[in-house]
Design a protein around this motif. Sequence first.
Motif, mmCIF file in Angstrom:
data_model
loop_
_atom_site.group_PDB
_atom_site.id
_atom_site.type_symbol
_atom_site.label_atom_id
_atom_site.label_comp_id
_atom_site.label_asym_id
_atom_site.label_seq_id
_atom_site.Cartn_x
_atom_site.Cartn_y
_atom_site.Cartn_z
ATOM 1 N N LEU A 103 9.682 1.033 10.569
ATOM 2 C CA LEU A 103 10.371 0.449 9.401
ATOM 3 C C LEU A 103 9.813 1.145 8.166
ATOM 4 C CD1 LEU A 103 10.647 -3.438 9.950
ATOM 5 C CD2 LEU A 103 12.401 -1.696 10.259
ATOM 6 N N HIS A 104 10.642 1.954 7.529
ATOM 7 C CA HIS A 104 10.170 2.749 6.402
ATOM 8 C C HIS A 104 10.449 2.047 5.076
ATOM 9 C CE1 HIS A 104 9.658 5.787 9.393
ATOM 10 N NE2 HIS A 104 10.949 5.912 9.606
ATOM 11 N N PRO A 105 9.442 1.677 4.340
ATOM 12 C CA PRO A 105 9.651 0.971 3.067
ATOM 13 C C PRO A 105 10.560 1.707 2.079
ATOM 14 C CG PRO A 105 7.414 0.671 3.774
ATOM 15 C CD PRO A 105 8.034 1.657 4.731
ATOM 16 N N LEU A 106 10.537 3.030 2.039
ATOM 17 C CA LEU A 106 11.394 3.749 1.074
ATOM 18 C C LEU A 106 12.847 3.278 1.163
ATOM 19 C CD1 LEU A 106 12.050 5.998 -1.009
ATOM 20 C CD2 LEU A 106 12.229 7.598 0.903
ATOM 21 N N SER A 107 13.305 2.935 2.358
ATOM 22 C CA SER A 107 14.702 2.542 2.550
ATOM 23 C C SER A 107 14.968 1.056 2.304
ATOM 24 C CB SER A 107 15.143 2.888 3.975
ATOM 25 O OG SER A 107 14.845 4.228 4.264
ATOM 26 N N ALA A 108 13.941 0.270 2.070
ATOM 27 C CA ALA A 108 14.179 -1.176 1.961
ATOM 28 C C ALA A 108 13.302 -1.898 0.935
ATOM 29 C CB ALA A 108 13.980 -1.818 3.329
ATOM 30 N N VAL A 109 12.494 -1.164 0.216
ATOM 31 C CA VAL A 109 11.588 -1.780 -0.756
ATOM 32 C C VAL A 109 11.724 -0.996 -2.056
ATOM 33 C CG1 VAL A 109 9.161 -2.357 -1.253
ATOM 34 C CG2 VAL A 109 9.966 -2.368 1.120
ATOM 35 N N VAL A 110 11.804 -1.725 -3.197
ATOM 36 C CA VAL A 110 11.844 -1.037 -4.492
ATOM 37 C C VAL A 110 10.866 -1.716 -5.451
ATOM 38 C CG1 VAL A 110 14.231 -0.178 -4.371
ATOM 39 C CG2 VAL A 110 13.787 -2.468 -5.284
ATOM 40 N N SER A 111 10.601 -1.030 -6.537
ATOM 41 C CA SER A 111 9.782 -1.632 -7.584
ATOM 42 C C SER A 111 10.690 -1.865 -8.793
ATOM 43 C CB SER A 111 8.639 -0.670 -7.930
ATOM 44 O OG SER A 111 8.003 -1.102 -9.093
ATOM 45 N N LYS A 112 10.815 -3.148 -9.193
ATOM 46 C CA LYS A 112 11.703 -3.500 -10.323
ATOM 47 C C LYS A 112 10.926 -4.284 -11.357
ATOM 48 C CE LYS A 112 16.483 -3.763 -8.820
ATOM 49 N NZ LYS A 112 17.582 -4.642 -8.454
ATOM 50 N N GLY A 113 10.935 -3.790 -12.565
ATOM 51 C CA GLY A 113 10.216 -4.490 -13.630
ATOM 52 C C GLY A 113 8.749 -4.691 -13.276
ATOM 53 N N GLY A 114 8.186 -3.728 -12.593
ATOM 54 C CA GLY A 114 6.765 -3.799 -12.243
ATOM 55 C C GLY A 114 6.484 -4.684 -11.036
ATOM 56 N N LYS A 115 7.543 -5.237 -10.445
ATOM 57 C CA LYS A 115 7.353 -6.131 -9.297
ATOM 58 C C LYS A 115 7.943 -5.456 -8.048
ATOM 59 C CE LYS A 115 8.166 -10.971 -8.241
ATOM 60 N NZ LYS A 115 9.060 -10.995 -7.135
ATOM 61 N N ILE A 116 7.281 -5.614 -6.935
ATOM 62 C CA ILE A 116 7.812 -4.996 -5.711
ATOM 63 C C ILE A 116 8.761 -5.969 -5.008
ATOM 64 C CG2 ILE A 116 7.214 -3.928 -3.498
ATOM 65 C CD1 ILE A 116 4.726 -2.873 -4.818
ATOM 66 N N VAL A 117 9.959 -5.465 -4.716
ATOM 67 C CA VAL A 117 10.989 -6.291 -4.080
ATOM 68 C C VAL A 117 11.197 -5.781 -2.647
ATOM 69 C CG1 VAL A 117 13.363 -7.152 -4.278
ATOM 70 C CG2 VAL A 117 12.082 -6.528 -6.353
ATOM 71 N N TYR A 118 10.934 -6.661 -1.706
ATOM 72 C CA TYR A 118 10.976 -6.291 -0.283
ATOM 73 C C TYR A 118 12.272 -6.783 0.361
ATOM 74 C CZ TYR A 118 5.902 -5.937 -1.052
ATOM 75 O OH TYR A 118 4.660 -5.623 -1.519
ATOM 76 N N LYS A 119 12.976 -5.897 1.023
ATOM 77 C CA LYS A 119 14.176 -6.310 1.781
ATOM 78 C C LYS A 119 13.965 -5.951 3.253
ATOM 79 C CE LYS A 119 17.139 -7.723 -1.487
ATOM 80 N NZ LYS A 119 17.497 -6.835 -2.581
ATOM 81 N N LEU A 120 12.924 -6.517 3.805
ATOM 82 C CA LEU A 120 12.548 -6.163 5.172
ATOM 83 C C LEU A 120 12.550 -7.357 6.119
ATOM 84 C CD1 LEU A 120 9.539 -3.820 4.332
ATOM 85 C CD2 LEU A 120 11.486 -3.141 5.723
ATOM 86 N N ASN A 121 12.840 -8.536 5.571
ATOM 87 C CA ASN A 121 12.723 -9.750 6.398
ATOM 88 C C ASN A 121 13.607 -9.722 7.642
ATOM 89 O OD1 ASN A 121 11.324 -10.445 4.095
ATOM 90 N ND2 ASN A 121 11.787 -12.613 4.340
ATOM 91 N N ASP A 122 14.875 -9.347 7.458
ATOM 92 C CA ASP A 122 15.806 -9.389 8.594
ATOM 93 C C ASP A 122 15.385 -8.407 9.678
ATOM 94 O OD1 ASP A 122 17.299 -11.341 7.430
ATOM 95 O OD2 ASP A 122 18.849 -9.994 6.656
ATOM 96 N N GLN A 123 14.990 -7.210 9.251
ATOM 97 C CA GLN A 123 14.590 -6.207 10.243
ATOM 98 C C GLN A 123 13.372 -6.702 11.035
ATOM 99 O OE1 GLN A 123 15.274 -5.765 7.043
ATOM 100 N NE2 GLN A 123 15.853 -3.679 6.531
ATOM 101 N N ILE A 124 12.395 -7.277 10.317
ATOM 102 C CA ILE A 124 11.178 -7.756 10.996
ATOM 103 C C ILE A 124 11.537 -8.907 11.940
ATOM 104 C CG2 ILE A 124 8.949 -8.905 10.637
ATOM 105 C CD1 ILE A 124 8.677 -7.306 8.003
ATOM 106 N N GLU A 125 12.326 -9.836 11.437
ATOM 107 C CA GLU A 125 12.677 -11.006 12.236
ATOM 108 C C GLU A 125 13.415 -10.620 13.527
ATOM 109 O OE1 GLU A 125 14.851 -14.043 10.165
ATOM 110 O OE2 GLU A 125 15.186 -15.171 11.999
#
Length: 257
Positions: A103-125
């Motif tokens: 699971l590569h974070p570059l494809s599912a995680v971004v940094s917005k307004g200094g905060k890291i936003v993770y979109k990995l829950n579904d893949q992990i689950e």
Amino acid sequence: MNKHSIAGEIYVLKIGGSVLTDKGEIRKARKATIKRISKEIVQAAPKNLILVHGAGSFGHPQAKVYLKSRELKDALITHEAVKELNWLVVSALTDCGQKAIPLHPLSAVVSKGGKIVYKLNDQIELALKQGIIPVLHGDIILDDEDGFCIVSGDQLVVYAAKEFKASRVGLGTDVDGVFDDSGVVIRNLTLQDVEKQNIKGSEHVDVTGGMKEKVELLVQLAARYKIRAVLFNAAEESNVVKFLRGDDDLVGTVVTG
Ligand code: IPE
């Protein structure tokens, strides 16, 4: 609040780049160690394991070049390098008969307004539900203000632990834990201790900080989410098994709130 429907306890384990690679070189993997750790994971057979690894020599020197040049090609080189290490880890697990996916974070995680936003829950689950170990790693990710930034494996551990309410969290490094001034491993570390102690950083090229930053993140995890984490030496044989089995004789530092 998490809404996952995974049966059984969930463990999160990070293996540091200093364990899996030679941090004094460029792109030099410790293949025998990767194999040994994979075997230990299979031996302990945890029901639900989220595995995270660091970058070591497959990311830190490359990210340093990017942070200086700010050129896309250097960001890509950084991602490619850590992806290569990720593939070595996933393949080693697969070779031991353990189902695992990258699971590569570059494809599912971004940094917005200094905060890291993770979109990995579904893949992990979905992976966990199928008995597959999701294997995440520190990575270079898009930043809304400034090209790219780095998400560390330690940040991914904190995210995964809180989202999936992990019951066991471990950070395997190449040292026995956090040491006090006389060189003895501190068995239990609290927020107050962290403020008092002089915790040293890493000696290697490191764009994500060293032991101090690690401990600070873990203290927050314990204080905010009541999740304890243990720092232990994954370079030492059998420690990964001991951690996964919850053996009392694992030497390490437990970080509490
Ligand atoms: C660093 O991840 C990621 C990159 C430099 C791309 P980590 O901070 O988790 O890596 P290690 O464990 O220190 O090597």
